[in-house]
Motif scaffolding. Structure first.
Motif, PDB file in Angstrom:
ATOM      1  N   PHE A 108       0.766  -1.085   0.000  1.00 32.74           N
ATOM      2  CA  PHE A 108       0.134  -0.011  -0.105  1.00 32.74           C
ATOM      3  C   PHE A 108       0.770   1.192   0.042  1.00 32.74           C
ATOM      4  O   PHE A 108       0.604   2.265  -0.596  1.00 32.74           O
ATOM      5  N   ASP A 109       1.962   1.365   0.909  1.00 26.83           N
ATOM      6  CA  ASP A 109       2.761   2.548   0.826  1.00 26.83           C
ATOM      7  C   ASP A 109       3.412   2.822  -0.822  1.00 26.83           C
ATOM      8  O   ASP A 109       3.564   4.009  -0.896  1.00 26.83           O
ATOM      9  N   GLU A 110       3.924   1.881  -1.305  1.00 28.35           N
ATOM     10  CA  GLU A 110       4.338   1.963  -2.632  1.00 28.35           C
ATOM     11  C   GLU A 110       3.280   2.615  -3.412  1.00 28.35           C
ATOM     12  O   GLU A 110       3.544   3.606  -4.336  1.00 28.35           O
ATOM     13  N   ALA A 111       2.132   2.163  -3.571  1.00 31.36           N
ATOM     14  CA  ALA A 111       1.049   2.720  -4.293  1.00 31.36           C
ATOM     15  C   ALA A 111       0.527   4.148  -4.101  1.00 31.36           C
ATOM     16  O   ALA A 111       0.536   4.843  -4.638  1.00 31.36           O
ATOM     17  N   VAL A 112       0.775   4.388  -2.501  1.00 29.42           N
ATOM     18  CA  VAL A 112       0.575   5.710  -2.131  1.00 29.42           C
ATOM     19  C   VAL A 112       1.866   6.769  -2.483  1.00 29.42           C
ATOM     20  O   VAL A 112       1.516   7.957  -3.079  1.00 29.42           O
ATOM     21  N   ALA A 113       3.096   6.301  -2.544  1.00 24.50           N
ATOM     22  CA  ALA A 113       4.087   7.134  -3.017  1.00 24.50           C
ATOM     23  C   ALA A 113       3.874   7.301  -4.422  1.00 24.50           C
ATOM     24  O   ALA A 113       4.064   8.598  -5.061  1.00 24.50           O
ATOM     25  N   ILE A 114       3.373   6.349  -5.150  1.00 21.60           N
ATOM     26  CA  ILE A 114       3.060   6.619  -6.744  1.00 21.60           C
ATOM     27  C   ILE A 114       1.881   7.667  -6.862  1.00 21.60           C
ATOM     28  O   ILE A 114       2.079   8.628  -7.827  1.00 21.60           O
ATOM     29  N   ALA A 115       1.037   7.354  -6.135  1.00 25.61           N
ATOM     30  CA  ALA A 115      -0.118   8.388  -6.039  1.00 25.61           C
ATOM     31  C   ALA A 115       0.457   9.768  -5.838  1.00 25.61           C
ATOM     32  O   ALA A 115       0.097  10.930  -6.556  1.00 25.61           O
ATOM     33  N   GLN A 116       1.481  10.183  -4.971  1.00 21.73           N
ATOM     34  CA  GLN A 116       1.824  11.163  -4.819  1.00 21.73           C
ATOM     35  C   GLN A 116       2.728  12.054  -5.684  1.00 21.73           C
ATOM     36  O   GLN A 116       2.846  13.184  -5.879  1.00 21.73           O
ATOM     37  N   ASP A 117       3.060  11.153  -6.885  1.00 18.91           N
ATOM     38  CA  ASP A 117       3.889  11.576  -8.073  1.00 18.91           C
ATOM     39  C   ASP A 117       2.765  12.188  -9.124  1.00 18.91           C
ATOM     40  O   ASP A 117       3.323  12.741 -10.154  1.00 18.91           O
ATOM     41  N   CYS A 118       1.550  11.871  -8.902  1.00 19.84           N
ATOM     42  CA  CYS A 118       0.559  12.186  -9.878  1.00 19.84           C
ATOM     43  C   CYS A 118       0.661  13.822 -10.476  1.00 19.84           C
ATOM     44  O   CYS A 118       0.746  14.657  -9.535  1.00 19.84           O
ATOM     45  N   PRO A 119       0.871  13.913 -11.839  1.00 21.89           N
ATOM     46  CA  PRO A 119       1.190  15.268 -12.316  1.00 21.89           C
ATOM     47  C   PRO A 119      -0.191  16.368 -12.149  1.00 21.89           C
ATOM     48  O   PRO A 119      -0.069  17.547 -12.231  1.00 21.89           O
ATOM     49  N   GLY A 120      -1.305  15.664 -11.798  1.00 25.04           N
ATOM     50  CA  GLY A 120      -2.500  16.263 -11.732  1.00 25.04           C
ATOM     51  C   GLY A 120      -2.851  17.057 -10.167  1.00 25.04           C
ATOM     52  O   GLY A 120      -3.699  17.865 -10.077  1.00 25.04           O
ATOM     53  N   LEU A 121      -1.941  16.500  -9.312  1.00 22.16           N
ATOM     54  CA  LEU A 121      -2.077  17.071  -7.792  1.00 22.16           C
ATOM     55  C   LEU A 121      -2.338  18.729  -7.785  1.00 22.16           C
ATOM     56  O   LEU A 121      -2.961  19.217  -7.350  1.00 22.16           O
ATOM     57  N   PRO A 122      -1.009  19.394  -8.348  1.00 19.47           N
ATOM     58  CA  PRO A 122      -1.287  20.626  -8.540  1.00 19.47           C
ATOM     59  C   PRO A 122      -2.290  21.467  -8.881  1.00 19.47           C
ATOM     60  O   PRO A 122      -2.546  22.750  -8.802  1.00 19.47           O
ATOM     61  N   TYR A 123      -3.199  20.834  -9.802  1.00 23.51           N
ATOM     62  CA  TYR A 123      -4.007  21.403 -10.495  1.00 23.51           C
ATOM     63  C   TYR A 123      -5.504  20.955  -9.860  1.00 23.51           C
ATOM     64  O   TYR A 123      -6.720  21.155 -10.530  1.00 23.51           O
ATOM     65  N   GLY A 124      -5.654  20.088  -8.772  1.00 27.38           N
ATOM     66  CA  GLY A 124      -6.912  19.998  -8.140  1.00 27.38           C
ATOM     67  C   GLY A 124      -7.297  18.524  -8.093  1.00 27.38           C
ATOM     68  O   GLY A 124      -8.297  18.071  -7.806  1.00 27.38           O
ATOM     69  N   ILE A 125      -6.663  17.541  -8.912  1.00 28.59           N
ATOM     70  CA  ILE A 125      -6.633  16.381  -9.153  1.00 28.59           C
ATOM     71  C   ILE A 125      -6.849  15.688  -7.847  1.00 28.59           C
ATOM     72  O   ILE A 125      -5.786  15.834  -6.862  1.00 28.59           O
ATOM     73  N   ARG A 126      -7.581  14.705  -7.267  1.00 29.66           N
ATOM     74  CA  ARG A 126      -7.587  14.023  -6.169  1.00 29.66           C
ATOM     75  C   ARG A 126      -7.328  12.421  -6.316  1.00 29.66           C
ATOM     76  O   ARG A 126      -7.928  12.033  -7.354  1.00 29.66           O
TER      77      ARG A 126
END
Length: 135
Positions: free
Chosen positions: A90-108
């Motif tokens: 799960f931690d690895e999946a969360v770390a990948i999610a934290q790299d999402c390029p959409g996060l700064p634009y409001g993507i969750r």
């Protein structure tokens, strides 16, 4: 009791209006970052599938299987797409999610483990085992 099986993790991308206020060039840059991120995950074997979802769909509900237009969620809650990951934990999946390029634009990004079986099936089995243990 059965041992849990590892069936991967899903990244569920919420928010479909991330591009509002961006110029076409900025939208292209963000889109290119998304594709590079996804292709890198695929090349490393950490992503096994992923797709954006169309905005329109149908909702089937109720005993009578009523079909209606949908989804009707706020744009920030609408599911825009998903990735299916094959990672160790799960931690690895969360770390990948934290790299999402959409996060700064409001993507969750919602991170969920794929269940080995339907929770109802597991519940029924547990109740049967408990009944047998009482006998």
């Amino acid at each position: 009791m059965s041992a849990p099986t590892h069936n991967g993790y899903m990244l569920i991308f919420r928010g479909t209006d991330w591009y509002k206020g961006l110029s076409p060039e900025e939208m292209q840059q963000v889109g290119d970052k998304w594709m590079a991120w996804f292709k890198g995950l695929m090349a490393s074997g950490k992503a096994v599938a992923g797709n954006p979802l169309e905005r329109e769909g149908k909702i089937v509900s109720g005993k009578n299987r009523v079909v209606s237009d949908g989804p009707f969620a706020e744009s920030k809650e609408t599911i825009g797409g998903y990735f299916l990951l094959k990672v160790e934990n799960f931690d690895e999946a969360v770390a990948i999610a934290q790299d999402c390029p959409g996060l700064p634009y409001g993507i969750r990004v919602e991170v969920r483990q794929v269940a080995g079986e339907c929770p109802l099936v597991e519940k029924v089995r547990e109740e049967r085992e408990a009944q047998l243990a009482v006998r």
